[in-house]
Design a protein around this motif. Structure first.
Motif, PDB file in Angstrom:
ATOM      1  N   GLU A 327       0.934  -1.283  -0.108  1.00  0.00           N
ATOM      2  CA  GLU A 327      -0.054   0.020   0.036  1.00  0.00           C
ATOM      3  C   GLU A 327       1.035   1.200   0.033  1.00  0.00           C
ATOM      4  O   GLU A 327       0.448   2.302  -0.621  1.00  0.00           O
ATOM      5  CB  GLU A 327      -0.986  -0.072   1.345  1.00  0.00           C
ATOM      6  CG  GLU A 327      -2.073   1.033   1.198  1.00  0.00           C
ATOM      7  CD  GLU A 327      -1.661   1.960   2.352  1.00  0.00           C
ATOM      8  OE1 GLU A 327      -2.199   3.072   2.075  1.00  0.00           O
ATOM      9  OE2 GLU A 327      -0.707   1.873   3.206  1.00  0.00           O
ATOM     10  N   ILE A 328       1.923   1.034   0.826  1.00  0.00           N
ATOM     11  CA  ILE A 328       2.857   2.431   0.940  1.00  0.00           C
ATOM     12  C   ILE A 328       3.507   2.743  -0.669  1.00  0.00           C
ATOM     13  O   ILE A 328       3.624   3.638  -0.970  1.00  0.00           O
ATOM     14  CB  ILE A 328       4.005   2.099   1.819  1.00  0.00           C
ATOM     15  CG1 ILE A 328       3.184   2.078   3.286  1.00  0.00           C
ATOM     16  CG2 ILE A 328       4.978   3.060   1.785  1.00  0.00           C
ATOM     17  CD1 ILE A 328       4.241   1.964   4.544  1.00  0.00           C
ATOM     18  N   VAL A 329       3.858   1.548  -1.173  1.00  0.00           N
ATOM     19  CA  VAL A 329       4.573   1.676  -2.613  1.00  0.00           C
ATOM     20  C   VAL A 329       3.491   2.277  -3.611  1.00  0.00           C
ATOM     21  O   VAL A 329       3.906   3.238  -4.168  1.00  0.00           O
ATOM     22  CB  VAL A 329       4.766   0.401  -2.977  1.00  0.00           C
ATOM     23  CG1 VAL A 329       5.257   0.400  -4.683  1.00  0.00           C
ATOM     24  CG2 VAL A 329       6.053  -0.201  -2.474  1.00  0.00           C
ATOM     25  N   LYS A 330       2.343   2.147  -3.370  1.00  0.00           N
ATOM     26  CA  LYS A 330       0.994   2.710  -4.526  1.00  0.00           C
ATOM     27  C   LYS A 330       0.958   3.967  -4.038  1.00  0.00           C
ATOM     28  O   LYS A 330       1.044   4.844  -4.838  1.00  0.00           O
ATOM     29  CB  LYS A 330      -0.040   1.925  -4.200  1.00  0.00           C
ATOM     30  CG  LYS A 330      -0.146   0.642  -4.915  1.00  0.00           C
ATOM     31  CD  LYS A 330      -1.321  -0.328  -4.863  1.00  0.00           C
ATOM     32  CE  LYS A 330      -1.308  -1.724  -4.255  1.00  0.00           C
ATOM     33  NZ  LYS A 330      -2.428  -2.289  -3.579  1.00  0.00           N
ATOM     34  N   THR A 350       5.629  -4.365  -9.476  1.00  0.00           N
ATOM     35  CA  THR A 350       5.465  -5.666  -9.223  1.00  0.00           C
ATOM     36  C   THR A 350       5.274  -5.913  -7.870  1.00  0.00           C
ATOM     37  O   THR A 350       6.436  -6.008  -7.024  1.00  0.00           O
ATOM     38  CB  THR A 350       6.617  -6.724  -9.723  1.00  0.00           C
ATOM     39  OG1 THR A 350       7.097  -6.220 -10.985  1.00  0.00           O
ATOM     40  CG2 THR A 350       6.068  -8.233  -9.963  1.00  0.00           C
ATOM     41  N   LEU A 351       3.973  -6.543  -7.213  1.00  0.00           N
ATOM     42  CA  LEU A 351       4.008  -6.623  -5.820  1.00  0.00           C
ATOM     43  C   LEU A 351       3.687  -8.038  -5.450  1.00  0.00           C
ATOM     44  O   LEU A 351       2.791  -8.502  -6.236  1.00  0.00           O
ATOM     45  CB  LEU A 351       2.877  -5.700  -5.202  1.00  0.00           C
ATOM     46  CG  LEU A 351       2.894  -3.922  -5.539  1.00  0.00           C
ATOM     47  CD1 LEU A 351       1.890  -3.309  -5.133  1.00  0.00           C
ATOM     48  CD2 LEU A 351       4.105  -3.659  -4.846  1.00  0.00           C
ATOM     49  N   GLU A 352       4.283  -8.417  -4.382  1.00  0.00           N
ATOM     50  CA  GLU A 352       4.055  -9.897  -3.995  1.00  0.00           C
ATOM     51  C   GLU A 352       2.687 -10.082  -3.308  1.00  0.00           C
ATOM     52  O   GLU A 352       2.736  -9.124  -2.150  1.00  0.00           O
ATOM     53  CB  GLU A 352       5.169 -10.284  -3.498  1.00  0.00           C
ATOM     54  CG  GLU A 352       4.693 -11.738  -2.791  1.00  0.00           C
ATOM     55  CD  GLU A 352       6.091 -12.542  -2.236  1.00  0.00           C
ATOM     56  OE1 GLU A 352       6.996 -12.327  -3.322  1.00  0.00           O
ATOM     57  OE2 GLU A 352       5.981 -13.159  -1.613  1.00  0.00           O
ATOM     58  N   ARG A 387      11.110   0.405 -12.253  1.00  0.00           N
ATOM     59  CA  ARG A 387      10.369  -0.907 -11.658  1.00  0.00           C
ATOM     60  C   ARG A 387      10.577  -0.879 -10.291  1.00  0.00           C
ATOM     61  O   ARG A 387      11.603  -0.478  -9.495  1.00  0.00           O
ATOM     62  CB  ARG A 387      11.191  -2.261 -12.346  1.00  0.00           C
ATOM     63  CG  ARG A 387      10.522  -2.622 -13.644  1.00  0.00           C
ATOM     64  CD  ARG A 387      11.245  -3.856 -13.638  1.00  0.00           C
ATOM     65  NE  ARG A 387      12.466  -4.399 -13.536  1.00  0.00           N
ATOM     66  CZ  ARG A 387      13.520  -4.191 -14.627  1.00  0.00           C
ATOM     67  NH1 ARG A 387      12.808  -4.077 -15.810  1.00  0.00           N
ATOM     68  NH2 ARG A 387      14.721  -4.402 -14.477  1.00  0.00           N
ATOM     69  N   VAL A 388       9.405  -0.994  -9.617  1.00  0.00           N
ATOM     70  CA  VAL A 388       9.354  -1.068  -8.091  1.00  0.00           C
ATOM     71  C   VAL A 388       8.937  -2.435  -8.070  1.00  0.00           C
ATOM     72  O   VAL A 388       7.843  -2.842  -8.393  1.00  0.00           O
ATOM     73  CB  VAL A 388       8.431   0.028  -7.481  1.00  0.00           C
ATOM     74  CG1 VAL A 388       8.393  -0.113  -6.172  1.00  0.00           C
ATOM     75  CG2 VAL A 388       8.743   1.514  -8.062  1.00  0.00           C
TER      76      VAL A 388
END
Ligand code: ATP
Ligand code: MG
Length: 469
Positions: A327-330, A350-352, A387-388
């Motif tokens: 959520e923080i990344v977004k 790309t989130l796990e 890329r994150v």
């Protein structure tokens, strides 16, 4: 002892131990020599008496006369050391080998323990006074027996002096060697201690004093690999880190002054221009905008500095809570939408999983992500890729931010974490302070986690870890 130096204490202790040790050895040796010597002496006397006793019965049976007896006794070993007195069964002296004892002839010899003698035992007496010379004597008395019948005794008279003199000689040697050994050992230990302990310690002390007075470039010479050598090495590495801290402090101060001076100079210049009327009215707004930007930059700088110093002094409190890193990344990427669009960047996230929970402080993590994404946008060429990624590895969550672009040169890669370090000046914009990465690293370290940078074939990737909850 309380105020004396280490050298005195050590040498005194050593001297005490050594002296006690050597004295013990000397006492044992002396006693051993004494018993050996006395035993040997007794054996000699015994032999003398035995040899003499073979002639006595012949004399008593009148088979030989005075002269012959005298001759026989003179041949007996050990007579030169002592004098022989012959006593008959009733205790009267009837023969002496030394004329000095002539006056004792035909007087009674008082045996201290006649019964034992009659039974056939030899008697030894030490310290008896010689009736003639008044010397202290050693007496060895052996009974003469013929077919088991007591016939008299042989008395061997030896001055104690002649037995003790050689013993005393030996004692003297033992003790003088002991004294010499003690003195030599003490000199030796003193020399060794000086060389191996006190001189290096004194040097360490001198250098420590110099360093405390600010001469941080001083070092001690490491000459050994023992504990003192190790201490010197540790000391030197401590001095090194002091020197580095000192250098950092200086650099930091000069950097800060530099960073503060340029915006202040331009602010002052523009304001003065406006006040003096040099800047035309219609351009005032334009220049005020520059002033405003500079002030913003200053504000950022001061805030960053305050953050850093709070973190470094450990005053920065953050609560580690469970939060969703995805959520923080977004959230963070959304904040940069305009900048991303401006450069037409392609962002690949790309989130796990839907949610990925890790321990962290929300505001601090946002600060970290913001800095990393800001850097990646700055260093990404137009139309490039960003890329994150979040993923798990064992108990850790790995968060990485990648951007296309030039690799960070080797000489920069170790410096990028330093305060105020800005690599490629052309890319860093005016509001850059060079405090971004140091703050990021500080936060991650305080979480007890790790952060690193890698040069990829086409770009640069920063990765940090978090712990899963
Ligand atoms: N993604 C990246 N690619 C290439 N170089 C980078 C990247 N991120 C950081 N660097 C290098 O590390 C230096 C330090 O980065 P840092 O974030 O500390 O400062 P800054 O970005 O220049 O300033 P600020 O963060 O205050 O805006 C940068 O100047 C740049 O040279
Ligand atoms: Mg930055």
């Amino acid at each position: 002892m309380k105020n004396s130096s280490l050298v005195t204490k050590l040498v005194a202790t050593f001297a005490m131990v050594v002296t006690v040790g050597y004295v013990l050895i000397a006492v044992v040796l002396s006693l051993w020599f004494q018993s050996y010597f006395l035993e040997k002496n007794r054996a000699d006397l015994e032999e003398t008496a035995i040899l003499a006793s073979s002639s006595v019965p012949l004399y008593l049976n009148k088979e030989i006369d005075d002269t012959e007896l005298m001759r026989n006794l003179s041949l007996v070993k050990g007579v030169e050391k002592g004098d022989i007195l012959l006593v008959d069964a009733s205790g009267y002296i009837f023969f002496v080998t030394n004329e000095a004892y002539e006056s004792l002839m035909f007087t009674r010899f008082s045996f201290p323990d006649r019964d034992r003698l009659v039974e056939g035992n030899s008697i030894e007496i030490n310290g008896e006074m010689n009736p003639i010379t008044k010397e202290e004597m050693s007496l060895y008395i052996k009974p003469i027996q013929n077919n088991g019948v007591y016939q008299g005794a042989i008395v061997v008279y030896t001055p104690l002096q002649s037995i003790e003199a050689p013993l005393r000689e030996i004692y003297l040697r033992i003790w003088s060697i002991t004294a010499l050994a003690v003195i030599l050992s003490i000199i030796f230990i003193y020399y060794l201690a000086q060389r191996m302990l006190f001189r290096p310690l004194a040097e360490l002390n001198t250098i420590a004093r110099k360093i405390s007075k600010g001469e941080v470039t001083q070092r001690v010479l490491v000459t050994s690999s023992d504990e003192i050598g190790q201490l010197s090495e540790s000391f030197n590495s401590m001095a090194e880190s002091l020197e580095e801290t000192d250098k950092n402090r200086r650099d930091f101060l000069s950097n800060i002054s530099h960073e503060l001076r340029s915006p202040i100079t331009s602010i002052r210049g523009f304001i003065a221009g406006i006040l003096d009327g040099i800047i035309p009215m219609d351009k005032e707004k334009y220049y005020l905008k520059i002033v405003y930007d500079e002030i913003q930059r200053l504000t950022r700088l001061v805030n960053d500095l305050l953050d850093l110093s709070a973190m470094e002094s450990g005053k920065f409190s953050f609560k580690l809570t469970e939060l969703d890193i995805n959520e923080i990344v977004k959230v963070c990427i959304t904040r940069f939408e305009t900048k991303i669009d401006d450069k037409a960047l392609k962002v690949n996230v790309t989130l796990e999983g839907d949610h990925l929970y890790a321990a962290g402080d929300r505001d601090r993590l946002i600060q970290v992500m913001t800095n990393l994404i800001d850097n990646s946008i700055k260093h990404c060429p137009d139309n490039g890729n960003i890329r994150v990624q979040t993923r798990t590895k064992g108990k850790k969550v790995l968060v990485s931010v990648y951007n296309d672009g030039n690799a960070i040169p080797d000489h920069d890669i170790k410096n990028i974490w330093d305060r105020f370090y800005k690599g490629d000046k052309s890319r860093t914009n005016k509001v850059s302070t060079g405090l971004g990465l140091p703050i990021v690293r500080n936060i991650i370290t305080q979480f007890g986690e790790d952060i690193w940078v890698e040069n990829k074939p086409q770009g640069v990737q920063f990765t940090f870890t978090l712990s899963m909850t």
